[in-house]
Design a protein around this motif. Structure first.
Motif, short mmCIF file in Angstrom:
data_model
loop_
_atom_site.label_atom_id
_atom_site.label_comp_id
_atom_site.label_asym_id
_atom_site.label_seq_id
_atom_site.Cartn_x
_atom_site.Cartn_y
_atom_site.Cartn_z
N LEU A 160 -6.32 -8.85 8.80
CA LEU A 160 -7.04 -8.06 9.79
C LEU A 160 -7.34 -6.70 9.19
O LEU A 160 -6.43 -5.97 8.81
N CYS A 161 -8.62 -6.37 9.07
CA CYS A 161 -9.03 -5.07 8.53
C CYS A 161 -9.97 -4.42 9.53
O CYS A 161 -11.05 -4.95 9.83
N TYR A 162 -9.57 -3.27 10.06
CA TYR A 162 -10.34 -2.60 11.11
C TYR A 162 -11.26 -1.51 10.56
O TYR A 162 -12.09 -0.98 11.29
N ALA A 163 -11.10 -1.16 9.30
CA ALA A 163 -11.97 -0.15 8.69
C ALA A 163 -13.28 -0.81 8.25
O ALA A 163 -13.29 -1.98 7.84
N ASN A 164 -14.36 -0.08 8.35
CA ASN A 164 -15.67 -0.58 7.93
C ASN A 164 -16.35 0.45 7.04
O ASN A 164 -15.92 1.61 6.97
N GLU A 165 -17.40 0.02 6.38
CA GLU A 165 -18.15 0.95 5.54
C GLU A 165 -18.62 2.13 6.40
O GLU A 165 -19.20 1.94 7.47
N GLY A 166 -18.34 3.33 5.93
CA GLY A 166 -18.70 4.53 6.67
C GLY A 166 -17.55 5.12 7.47
O GLY A 166 -17.64 6.26 7.94
N SER A 167 -16.46 4.37 7.63
CA SER A 167 -15.30 4.88 8.36
C SER A 167 -14.67 6.05 7.62
O SER A 167 -14.56 6.04 6.40
N GLU A 168 -14.26 7.06 8.37
CA GLU A 168 -13.53 8.19 7.81
C GLU A 168 -12.05 7.97 8.09
O GLU A 168 -11.64 7.84 9.24
N LEU A 169 -11.26 7.92 7.03
CA LEU A 169 -9.83 7.68 7.17
C LEU A 169 -9.03 8.90 6.76
O LEU A 169 -9.39 9.59 5.80
N LYS A 170 -7.96 9.13 7.48
CA LYS A 170 -6.99 10.13 7.06
C LYS A 170 -5.80 9.39 6.48
O LYS A 170 -5.48 8.28 6.90
N GLN A 171 -5.17 10.00 5.50
CA GLN A 171 -4.01 9.37 4.87
C GLN A 171 -2.99 8.97 5.94
O GLN A 171 -2.61 9.78 6.79
N GLY A 172 -2.58 7.71 5.91
CA GLY A 172 -1.62 7.22 6.90
C GLY A 172 -2.24 6.58 8.11
O GLY A 172 -1.53 6.01 8.95
N ASP A 173 -3.59 6.63 8.24
CA ASP A 173 -4.24 5.95 9.35
C ASP A 173 -4.00 4.45 9.25
O ASP A 173 -4.07 3.86 8.17
N ARG A 174 -3.77 3.84 10.38
CA ARG A 174 -3.53 2.40 10.43
C ARG A 174 -4.89 1.69 10.37
O ARG A 174 -5.69 1.79 11.28
N TYR A 175 -5.14 0.96 9.29
CA TYR A 175 -6.46 0.33 9.16
C TYR A 175 -6.41 -1.19 9.13
O TYR A 175 -7.46 -1.86 9.15
N GLY A 176 -5.21 -1.79 9.08
CA GLY A 176 -5.17 -3.24 9.02
C GLY A 176 -3.78 -3.81 9.20
O GLY A 176 -2.79 -3.08 9.36
N PHE A 177 -3.73 -5.14 9.17
CA PHE A 177 -2.47 -5.86 9.37
C PHE A 177 -2.61 -7.22 8.70
O PHE A 177 -3.69 -7.82 8.69
N ILE A 178 -1.51 -7.71 8.10
CA ILE A 178 -1.50 -9.06 7.53
C ILE A 178 -0.30 -9.80 8.10
O ILE A 178 0.82 -9.31 8.03
#
Length: 212
Positions: A160-178
């Protein structure tokens, strides 16, 4: 999208609800064997989907682990997603590790690549290229490139990956799960100073993999 849910990851809520229901049913029918069995399964599911919040202490030029687990590879290689030389640091997650994936550094996601594949043991080297995986490339404000690759394993069959092209992430943001055991490969700039050793246990968002 990247919100943490204290105690339990939202991806596990249906599994936890089901196992708790079965546990309560076994208690109702006073079946000691069923109570023991469903109780153990319930505890396992709860510990698997735990999702503790972590305090970020790394500096902006430090890459933290995107996953909990054990470092199984540190090598100079080619980053196949960005056609460059890089250092690959691989972290293997067993079924007892936290399986939320967090952004290893702050920046903008400039590409996302999903590739279906096999479900080999994620600890094997060839799992990086042959297993189902999803890679995101993050460009930092200083134009450094970090690639984080979620890799399915022998048991883990749902990335599961919730980040997409163009997403702005901060270090430590939760972006996925396996789910249920897997691996995350980190491709960092070739001139980075690696801060971990083979076999070292690491926690997402906390342990520093490298200084770039």
């Amino acid at each position: 999208m990247y919100k943490n849910y204290p105690i339990l990851a939202r991806e596990g809520w249906p599994f936890v609800a089901l196992t708790v229901f079965l546990f309560l049913i076994s208690i109702y029918f006073i079946n000691s064997i069923a109570v023991c069995f469903t109780g153990i399964i319930c505890l396992f599911v709860i510990q698997f989907f735990r999702d503790p919040q972590r305090k970020i202490v790394a500096k902006s030029n430090e890459v933290v682990s995107a996953a909990d687990g054990r470092v199984i590879a540190i090598e100079k290689t080619n980053d196949p997603y960005n056609k460059r030389e890089a250092i690959k640091v691989s972290v293997f997650m067993n079924v007892f590790n936290v399986h939320s994936n967090k952004a290893p550094i702050s920046g903008k996601v400039i590409n996302k690549i999903y590739k279906p594949g096999k479900f080999l043991n994620a600890a094997l080297d060839k799992a990086s290229s042959e297993n189902e995986h999803c890679a995101i490339t993050i460009r930092t404000p200083k134009n450094q490139i970090i690639t984080s690759v979620q890799i399915a394993g022998l048991i883990a069959r749902r990335i599961l990956c919730y980040a997409n092209e163009g997403s702005e992430l901060k270090q430590g943001d939760r972006y996925g799960f396996i789910r249920f055991g897997s691996r995350v490969d980190h491709y960092i700039p070739i001139n980075s100073k690696v801060k971990v050793k083979l076999g070292q246990k690491v926690e997402n968002s906390v342990d520093i993999l490298a200084e770039i």
